[in-house]
Design a protein around this motif. Structure first.
Motif, PDB file in Angstrom:
ATOM      1  N   VAL A 119      -7.295 -25.126   7.745  1.00  0.00           N
ATOM      2  CA  VAL A 119      -7.072 -23.651   8.166  1.00  0.00           C
ATOM      3  C   VAL A 119      -6.697 -23.540   9.580  1.00  0.00           C
ATOM      4  O   VAL A 119      -5.784 -22.935  10.112  1.00  0.00           O
ATOM      5  N   PHE A 120      -7.889 -23.927  10.286  1.00  0.00           N
ATOM      6  CA  PHE A 120      -7.715 -23.731  11.715  1.00  0.00           C
ATOM      7  C   PHE A 120      -6.968 -24.801  12.542  1.00  0.00           C
ATOM      8  O   PHE A 120      -6.119 -24.023  13.364  1.00  0.00           O
ATOM      9  N   TRP A 121      -6.723 -26.010  12.210  1.00  0.00           N
ATOM     10  CA  TRP A 121      -5.525 -26.648  12.873  1.00  0.00           C
ATOM     11  C   TRP A 121      -4.124 -26.351  12.484  1.00  0.00           C
ATOM     12  O   TRP A 121      -3.234 -26.404  13.381  1.00  0.00           O
ATOM     13  N   THR A 122      -4.095 -25.970  11.392  1.00  0.00           N
ATOM     14  CA  THR A 122      -2.780 -25.323  11.013  1.00  0.00           C
ATOM     15  C   THR A 122      -2.330 -24.162  11.725  1.00  0.00           C
ATOM     16  O   THR A 122      -1.309 -24.082  12.415  1.00  0.00           O
ATOM     17  N   SER A 123      -3.443 -23.258  11.917  1.00  0.00           N
ATOM     18  CA  SER A 123      -2.973 -22.002  12.687  1.00  0.00           C
ATOM     19  C   SER A 123      -2.782 -22.297  14.129  1.00  0.00           C
ATOM     20  O   SER A 123      -1.966 -21.354  14.745  1.00  0.00           O
ATOM     21  N   VAL A 124      -3.258 -23.335  14.618  1.00  0.00           N
ATOM     22  CA  VAL A 124      -3.136 -23.480  16.096  1.00  0.00           C
ATOM     23  C   VAL A 124      -2.006 -24.458  16.391  1.00  0.00           C
ATOM     24  O   VAL A 124      -1.792 -24.866  17.567  1.00  0.00           O
ATOM     25  N   GLY A 125      -1.555 -25.125  15.340  1.00  0.00           N
ATOM     26  CA  GLY A 125      -0.299 -25.955  15.265  1.00  0.00           C
ATOM     27  C   GLY A 125      -0.656 -27.376  15.667  1.00  0.00           C
ATOM     28  O   GLY A 125       0.371 -27.952  16.143  1.00  0.00           O
ATOM     29  N   TYR A 127      -1.990 -29.420  13.287  1.00  0.00           N
ATOM     30  CA  TYR A 127      -2.280 -30.038  12.255  1.00  0.00           C
ATOM     31  C   TYR A 127      -1.457 -31.460  12.084  1.00  0.00           C
ATOM     32  O   TYR A 127      -0.384 -31.635  12.537  1.00  0.00           O
TER      33      TYR A 127
END
Length: 263
Positions: A119-125, A127
């Motif tokens: 969730v974190f890495w997807t939200s900050v782009g 991933y």
């Protein structure tokens, strides 16, 4: 008395044989001459070991796993060292809360921690980036260096530290001349533990990078979809050899027993 000793040795021998049986099977499968996962092997050949290093995709996966493991181990130790030093040096009231926060990623089920990373890495782009995988591994495995380094710090006599301060050494000099030499073996063992665990980690790697950054565990999983080959057994043998070497060296200097809780 003799009979009791023989029974104990027999029992331990049976336990050792039971634990070693899967390793023997995997090692035998890796020696198959044909492209089949058979045990006992049909013919003996080391061709699959050569095939592993001749395949660019497997080599790339090995390279990715090694790079991630080394950098994650460095990051993990770099985070755990100042935290363990702070908790040991200043004895603050909220020390237990900080320590619990440090061990939380390893205590939680891996899939929960991996989902949080996803969730974190997807939200900050980020991933699918190798850097995200390295940071995730470093944080996830930080518990072991934190516990191990804390054990090393507890083995240092505080009177020695106070004597160094009395002689005029500042905090940096005390850390460099007294503390660091005392915990250096613990730093090395912490790095080794994280390195081995990071190489074998699948859940966090898959959740953070998917198939973008293909590590060895992910490569093995992908290969299962296209047929079984002895190369997978070869990789397993290499992993076991690395793990045995690292943990054997740790056990030889007593660090393995210390990290497991022996005083």
């Amino acid at each position: 008395m003799r009979g009791e000793v023989l029974l104990k040795r027999l029992f331990m021998g049976l336990v050792a044989a039971f634990l070693a049986a899967p390793l023997v099977v995997v090692a035998g499968v890796s020696l198959n001459e044909k492209r089949r996962l058979l045990f006992p092997p049909e013919g003996l050949s080391l061709n699959w070991y050569a095939a592993l290093f001749a395949d660019e995709k497997w080599v790339a996966a090995l390279r990715n796993s090694g790079t991630i493991a080394v950098l994650a181990a460095l990051l993990s130790v770099s985070i755990a060292l100042p935290l363990a030093w702070f908790l040991w040096r200043y004895r603050v009231r909220y020390a237990r809360a900080l320590f619990a926060l440090g061990v939380a990623p390893f205590i939680l089920p891996p899939v929960i921690t991996a989902l949080g990373f996803l969730v974190f890495w997807t939200s900050v782009g980020l991933y699918g980036a190798m850097g995200a995988t390295i940071v995730s591994h470093g944080i996830f495995f930080m518990t072991l260096p934190l516990v191990n380094i804390s054990l090393g710090l507890e083995s240092i006599e505080r009177e020695t530290v106070e004597a160094a301060r009395t002689l005029g050494a500042d905090e940096r000099a005390v850390f460099r001349t007294v503390v660091l030499p005392g915990i250096l073996p613990y730093l090395v063992s912490s790095f080794a533990f994280v390195f081995v665990l990071s190489i074998n980690e699948y859940i966090v790697s898959y959740m953070v990078s998917g198939f973008t950054v293909e590590t060895i565990p992910i490569k093995i999983f992908n290969s299962l979809r296209y047929g079984y080959t002895p190369i997978m057994a070869v990789v397993a043998v290499l992993f076991v050899a690395v793990s045995f070497t690292v943990f054997g060296l740790m056990a030889r200097n007593g660090r393995l027993l210390r990290i497991l809780g022996r005083h």
